[in-house]
Design an enzyme around this catalytic site. Sequence first.
Site, PDB file in Angstrom:
ATOM      1  CG  ASN A 170      48.127 -71.396  -2.635  1.00 11.82           C
ATOM      2  OD1 ASN A 170      47.739 -71.385  -3.810  1.00 11.82           O
ATOM      3  ND2 ASN A 170      47.318 -71.613  -1.620  1.00 11.82           N
TER       4      ASN A 170
ATOM      5  CG  ASP B  55      58.983 -75.609   9.680  1.00 19.32           C
ATOM      6  OD1 ASP B  55      58.073 -76.238   9.110  1.00 19.32           O
ATOM      7  OD2 ASP B  55      59.064 -75.538  10.924  1.00 19.32           O
TER       8      ASP B  55
ATOM      9  N   GLY C 283      46.008 -68.887   6.987  1.00 22.07           N
ATOM     10  CA  GLY C 283      46.460 -69.146   8.359  1.00 22.07           C
ATOM     11  C   GLY C 283      46.057 -68.045   9.329  1.00 22.07           C
TER      12      GLY C 283
ATOM     13  CE  LYS D 196      51.490 -63.201   4.383  1.00 28.56           C
ATOM     14  NZ  LYS D 196      50.744 -64.446   4.521  1.00 28.56           N
TER      15      LYS D 196
HETATM   16  P1  IMP Z   1      54.507 -73.565   6.850  1.00 23.32           P
HETATM   17  O1  IMP Z   1      55.631 -74.236   7.565  1.00 23.32           O
HETATM   18  O2  IMP Z   1      54.955 -72.412   6.010  1.00 23.32           O
HETATM   19  O3  IMP Z   1      53.638 -74.532   6.093  1.00 23.32           O
HETATM   20  O4  IMP Z   1      53.578 -72.898   7.963  1.00 23.32           O
HETATM   21  C1  IMP Z   1      53.001 -73.653   9.031  1.00 23.32           C
HETATM   22  C2  IMP Z   1      51.754 -72.958   9.529  1.00 23.32           C
HETATM   23  O5  IMP Z   1      52.086 -71.670  10.068  1.00 23.32           O
HETATM   24  C3  IMP Z   1      50.726 -72.673   8.429  1.00 23.32           C
HETATM   25  O6  IMP Z   1      49.871 -73.768   8.256  1.00 23.32           O
HETATM   26  C4  IMP Z   1      50.002 -71.457   8.991  1.00 23.32           C
HETATM   27  O7  IMP Z   1      49.005 -71.855   9.903  1.00 23.32           O
HETATM   28  C5  IMP Z   1      51.099 -70.717   9.751  1.00 23.32           C
HETATM   29  N1  IMP Z   1      51.699 -69.681   8.886  1.00 23.32           N
HETATM   30  C6  IMP Z   1      52.928 -69.717   8.289  1.00 23.32           C
HETATM   31  N2  IMP Z   1      53.138 -68.608   7.539  1.00 23.32           N
HETATM   32  C7  IMP Z   1      52.006 -67.870   7.661  1.00 23.32           C
HETATM   33  C8  IMP Z   1      51.616 -66.617   7.112  1.00 23.32           C
HETATM   34  O8  IMP Z   1      52.327 -65.958   6.324  1.00 23.32           O
HETATM   35  N3  IMP Z   1      50.391 -66.173   7.477  1.00 23.32           N
HETATM   36  C9  IMP Z   1      49.571 -66.858   8.306  1.00 23.32           C
HETATM   37  N4  IMP Z   1      49.876 -68.034   8.834  1.00 23.32           N
HETATM   38  C10 IMP Z   1      51.100 -68.547   8.521  1.00 23.32           C
END
Ligand code: IMP
Length: 193
Positions: A12, A70, A152, A174
């Site tokens: 995604n 991240d 998330g 968003k």
């Molecule tokens: P990542 O590092 O972008 O993969 O984010 C790590 C975790 O943070 C994800 O698995 C989500 O649980 C949470 N997260 C990051 N960005 C979002 C967002 O935009 N909405 C909701 N949860 C988020």
Amino acid sequence: MRQLLFFSNNKNKIIEIKKIFKKFDLKLLSLNDLNISNEPEETGKTFEENAKIKSDYGFLKTGIPCFADDSGICIESLNWKPGVLSKRFLNNFISNEACFESIIKSTKKNSKQNAYFKTSISLTVRDNQNVIFNGKIDGKISEQAKGRYGFGYDPVFIPKNFNKTLAELNAEEKNEISHRSIAVTKLINFLIN
Ligand code: IMP
């Protein structure tokens, strides 16, 4: 055309980022395009450190300028955690709903509603030489989990000056305000200047 590697296997995110980069004279590659499946351990204590670990690793493996992101949520009633452990924290509950219930309960118990999402992007252009771009969105934890969009923690996060959760906003709405799009916009401005 110059090449740039986005260090991610998240389909995604790759679609979203490739869409944004279409307008620019840059060939954006992802790990899939280069058959890279190994990822370094995210041992950093901050979003910046983890993003740098990934972008340095991508550059080291390919020699192609590489960026990585991240992200996570920081919740006041949980002493501003889970932060870099956001993914693991959510996965430790039997369901997302159980996690949301626990967050809402602690928010009410401690009368502390504030929260924010943060994204750090690291761009590595030479050995160990990186630039960081941060994006943050402030808000509060909702009284109930609501909405069907996003992913998330979106159903429990109400952005500042809004009265809906992020999961009640569609993807375009968003994207106009999100931590990730703020950081990506800073990266693009850096690349085009
Ligand atoms: P990542 O590092 O972008 O993969 O984010 C790590 C975790 O943070 C994800 O698995 C989500 O649980 C949470 N997260 C990051 N960005 C979002 C967002 O935009 N909405 C909701 N949860 C988020």
